[in-house]
Design a protein around this motif. Sequence first.
Motif, PDB file in Angstrom:
ATOM      1  N   GLN A   8       0.824  -1.203   0.000  1.00 39.27           N
ATOM      2  CA  GLN A   8       0.000   0.000   0.000  1.00 39.27           C
ATOM      3  C   GLN A   8       0.864   1.262   0.000  1.00 39.27           C
ATOM      4  OE1 GLN A   8      -2.193   0.590   3.689  1.00 39.27           O
ATOM      5  NE2 GLN A   8      -1.015  -1.069   4.609  1.00 39.27           N
ATOM      6  N   PRO A   9       0.331   2.345  -0.557  1.00 46.86           N
ATOM      7  CA  PRO A   9       1.082   3.611  -0.550  1.00 46.86           C
ATOM      8  C   PRO A   9       1.358   4.062   0.879  1.00 46.86           C
ATOM      9  CG  PRO A   9      -0.838   3.742  -1.984  1.00 46.86           C
ATOM     10  CD  PRO A   9      -0.948   2.456  -1.235  1.00 46.86           C
ATOM     11  N   ALA A  10       2.482   4.705   1.065  1.00 42.62           N
ATOM     12  CA  ALA A  10       2.881   5.165   2.395  1.00 42.62           C
ATOM     13  C   ALA A  10       2.006   6.332   2.836  1.00 42.62           C
ATOM     14  CB  ALA A  10       4.332   5.597   2.377  1.00 42.62           C
ATOM     15  N   PRO A  11       1.544   6.318   4.084  1.00 37.65           N
ATOM     16  CA  PRO A  11       0.797   7.467   4.603  1.00 37.65           C
ATOM     17  C   PRO A  11       1.685   8.717   4.645  1.00 37.65           C
ATOM     18  CG  PRO A  11       0.620   5.568   6.086  1.00 37.65           C
ATOM     19  CD  PRO A  11       1.653   5.230   5.061  1.00 37.65           C
ATOM     20  N   ILE A  12       1.070   9.848   4.465  1.00 39.03           N
ATOM     21  CA  ILE A  12       1.813  11.112   4.426  1.00 39.03           C
ATOM     22  C   ILE A  12       2.570  11.342   5.734  1.00 39.03           C
ATOM     23  CG2 ILE A  12       1.591  13.611   4.171  1.00 39.03           C
ATOM     24  CD1 ILE A  12      -0.819  13.028   2.301  1.00 39.03           C
ATOM     25  N   TRP A  13       1.938  11.023   6.868  1.00 35.09           N
ATOM     26  CA  TRP A  13       2.582  11.291   8.150  1.00 35.09           C
ATOM     27  C   TRP A  13       3.851  10.449   8.310  1.00 35.09           C
ATOM     28  CZ3 TRP A  13       3.485   7.703  11.954  1.00 35.09           C
ATOM     29  CH2 TRP A  13       2.764   6.495  11.887  1.00 35.09           C
ATOM     30  N   ARG A  14       3.866   9.223   7.793  1.00 39.19           N
ATOM     31  CA  ARG A  14       5.075   8.394   7.864  1.00 39.19           C
ATOM     32  C   ARG A  14       6.178   8.967   6.975  1.00 39.19           C
ATOM     33  NH1 ARG A  14       5.473   3.082   9.843  1.00 39.19           N
ATOM     34  NH2 ARG A  14       3.535   2.341  10.714  1.00 39.19           N
ATOM     35  N   ARG A  15       5.780   9.472   5.817  1.00 38.90           N
ATOM     36  CA  ARG A  15       6.758  10.080   4.921  1.00 38.90           C
ATOM     37  C   ARG A  15       7.394  11.302   5.579  1.00 38.90           C
ATOM     38  NH1 ARG A  15       4.810   9.652  -1.243  1.00 38.90           N
ATOM     39  NH2 ARG A  15       6.634  10.974  -1.425  1.00 38.90           N
ATOM     40  N   LEU A  16       6.579  12.094   6.265  1.00 41.98           N
ATOM     41  CA  LEU A  16       7.113  13.275   6.956  1.00 41.98           C
ATOM     42  C   LEU A  16       8.040  12.868   8.095  1.00 41.98           C
ATOM     43  CD1 LEU A  16       3.969  15.586   7.026  1.00 41.98           C
ATOM     44  CD2 LEU A  16       6.063  15.898   5.692  1.00 41.98           C
ATOM     45  N   ALA A  17       7.666  11.831   8.838  1.00 44.59           N
ATOM     46  CA  ALA A  17       8.511  11.363   9.939  1.00 44.59           C
ATOM     47  C   ALA A  17       9.854  10.870   9.403  1.00 44.59           C
ATOM     48  CB  ALA A  17       7.798  10.256  10.718  1.00 44.59           C
ATOM     49  N   ALA A  18       9.839  10.101   8.319  1.00 49.07           N
ATOM     50  CA  ALA A  18      11.082   9.623   7.718  1.00 49.07           C
ATOM     51  C   ALA A  18      11.903  10.798   7.183  1.00 49.07           C
ATOM     52  CB  ALA A  18      10.779   8.623   6.602  1.00 49.07           C
ATOM     53  N   SER A  19      11.229  11.817   6.664  1.00 49.88           N
ATOM     54  CA  SER A  19      11.929  13.001   6.145  1.00 49.88           C
ATOM     55  C   SER A  19      12.651  13.740   7.259  1.00 49.88           C
ATOM     56  CB  SER A  19      10.949  13.945   5.458  1.00 49.88           C
ATOM     57  OG  SER A  19      10.406  13.344   4.322  1.00 49.88           O
ATOM     58  N   VAL A  20      12.010  13.866   8.404  1.00 50.39           N
ATOM     59  CA  VAL A  20      12.652  14.535   9.542  1.00 50.39           C
ATOM     60  C   VAL A  20      13.880  13.731   9.987  1.00 50.39           C
ATOM     61  CG1 VAL A  20      12.354  15.159  11.976  1.00 50.39           C
ATOM     62  CG2 VAL A  20      10.582  15.736  10.313  1.00 50.39           C
ATOM     63  N   TYR A  21      13.722  12.432  10.088  1.00 47.44           N
ATOM     64  CA  TYR A  21      14.828  11.543  10.463  1.00 47.44           C
ATOM     65  C   TYR A  21      15.984  11.713   9.485  1.00 47.44           C
ATOM     66  CZ  TYR A  21      16.813   7.039  12.096  1.00 47.44           C
ATOM     67  OH  TYR A  21      17.601   6.061  12.621  1.00 47.44           O
ATOM     68  N   ASP A  22      15.687  11.620   8.185  1.00 47.77           N
ATOM     69  CA  ASP A  22      16.728  11.755   7.165  1.00 47.77           C
ATOM     70  C   ASP A  22      17.312  13.166   7.129  1.00 47.77           C
ATOM     71  OD1 ASP A  22      16.690   9.118   6.303  1.00 47.77           O
ATOM     72  OD2 ASP A  22      15.104   9.491   4.844  1.00 47.77           O
ATOM     73  N   GLY A  23      16.483  14.158   7.422  1.00 43.78           N
ATOM     74  CA  GLY A  23      16.981  15.532   7.484  1.00 43.78           C
ATOM     75  C   GLY A  23      18.011  15.706   8.583  1.00 43.78           C
ATOM     76  N   LEU A  24      17.780  15.075   9.724  1.00 47.81           N
ATOM     77  CA  LEU A  24      18.752  15.141  10.817  1.00 47.81           C
ATOM     78  C   LEU A  24      20.044  14.409  10.451  1.00 47.81           C
ATOM     79  CD1 LEU A  24      16.381  14.641  13.879  1.00 47.81           C
ATOM     80  CD2 LEU A  24      17.546  16.746  13.174  1.00 47.81           C
ATOM     81  N   LEU A  25      19.912  13.271   9.771  1.00 42.94           N
ATOM     82  CA  LEU A  25      21.115  12.561   9.309  1.00 42.94           C
ATOM     83  C   LEU A  25      21.894  13.407   8.303  1.00 42.94           C
ATOM     84  CD1 LEU A  25      19.649   8.982   8.803  1.00 42.94           C
ATOM     85  CD2 LEU A  25      21.296   9.691  10.537  1.00 42.94           C
ATOM     86  N   LEU A  26      21.175  14.031   7.375  1.00 38.09           N
ATOM     87  CA  LEU A  26      21.827  14.873   6.384  1.00 38.09           C
ATOM     88  C   LEU A  26      22.501  16.067   7.046  1.00 38.09           C
ATOM     89  CD1 LEU A  26      22.398  15.398   3.392  1.00 38.09           C
ATOM     90  CD2 LEU A  26      20.227  16.643   3.295  1.00 38.09           C
ATOM     91  N   LEU A  27      21.856  16.654   8.035  1.00 37.65           N
ATOM     92  CA  LEU A  27      22.450  17.765   8.771  1.00 37.65           C
ATOM     93  C   LEU A  27      23.760  17.336   9.430  1.00 37.65           C
ATOM     94  CD1 LEU A  27      22.056  20.717   9.640  1.00 37.65           C
ATOM     95  CD2 LEU A  27      20.827  19.854  11.637  1.00 37.65           C
ATOM     96  N   GLY A  28      23.776  16.144  10.008  1.00 41.88           N
ATOM     97  CA  GLY A  28      25.007  15.617  10.602  1.00 41.88           C
ATOM     98  C   GLY A  28      26.100  15.407   9.560  1.00 41.88           C
ATOM     99  N   LEU A  29      25.734  14.873   8.402  1.00 41.24           N
ATOM    100  CA  LEU A  29      26.707  14.711   7.315  1.00 41.24           C
ATOM    101  C   LEU A  29      27.261  16.060   6.882  1.00 41.24           C
ATOM    102  CD1 LEU A  29      25.085  12.040   4.965  1.00 41.24           C
ATOM    103  CD2 LEU A  29      27.273  11.879   6.126  1.00 41.24           C
ATOM    104  N   TRP A  30      26.366  17.029   6.727  1.00 42.67           N
ATOM    105  CA  TRP A  30      26.798  18.359   6.309  1.00 42.67           C
ATOM    106  C   TRP A  30      27.717  19.001   7.352  1.00 42.67           C
ATOM    107  CZ3 TRP A  30      21.589  20.640   4.152  1.00 42.67           C
ATOM    108  CH2 TRP A  30      21.404  20.169   2.843  1.00 42.67           C
ATOM    109  N   MET A  31      27.392  18.840   8.627  1.00 43.22           N
ATOM    110  CA  MET A  31      28.243  19.414   9.674  1.00 43.22           C
ATOM    111  C   MET A  31      29.631  18.784   9.642  1.00 43.22           C
ATOM    112  SD  MET A  31      25.403  19.737  12.707  1.00 43.22           S
ATOM    113  CE  MET A  31      26.555  20.187  13.974  1.00 43.22           C
ATOM    114  N   SER A  32      29.689  17.471   9.452  1.00 47.14           N
ATOM    115  CA  SER A  32      30.980  16.790   9.352  1.00 47.14           C
ATOM    116  C   SER A  32      31.752  17.270   8.131  1.00 47.14           C
ATOM    117  CB  SER A  32      30.775  15.271   9.263  1.00 47.14           C
ATOM    118  OG  SER A  32      30.122  14.806  10.407  1.00 47.14           O
TER     119      SER A  32
END
Length: 173
Positions: A8-32
């Motif tokens: 089934q297609p992913a619910p929007i709220w799960r996509r947003l939660a994964a985006s926040v998680y990945d955004g924090l990982l990307l921020l850490g990569l960028w800081m490094s």
Amino acid sequence: MSRSETLQPAPIWRRLAASVYDGLLLLGLWMSAILVEEVLRALFGFGHAWAALRAYLLLLGFCFFGWSWTHGGQTLGMRAWRLRVDSAYGPGLRWPAALSRYALLLCCWGVSLAPLLARLPQVREEPLARPVTLVCLTLLVLGFTAMRLDRLRRGPQDHLSGSLVVLLPRTPG
């Protein structure tokens, strides 16, 4: 039975939660990456090259997302929320589709974050801050409404890259 019938297609709220998680990982990569750039710049006595740094960070972000999407279709945030990017060819994307998806995702996040940035004191007084905020909020409402009305819950980046974000079933254990 096709893949779209079994997953089934992913619910929007799960996509947003994964985006926040990945955004924090990307921020850490960028800081490094910025730390490494600063150390190398100081070591070799180079001046600031802001355009090169921006390009480096954009490329690093593309490598993070592109590799994840082309090798199994999941970033770390997507794994945590049991999501996967599928294409017409199966799980995962090809590099050109990953590039178009990443480019449009950056635009979507820019539109999403612009109203927050417009609240900063140094930006709030700019003459275009209010109209830009209204345009961005309107685009956000239209985008989320379109995703909600689409039976496959596709966002603009999904349409452009020919992809679909699916919810994976729970694994026992």
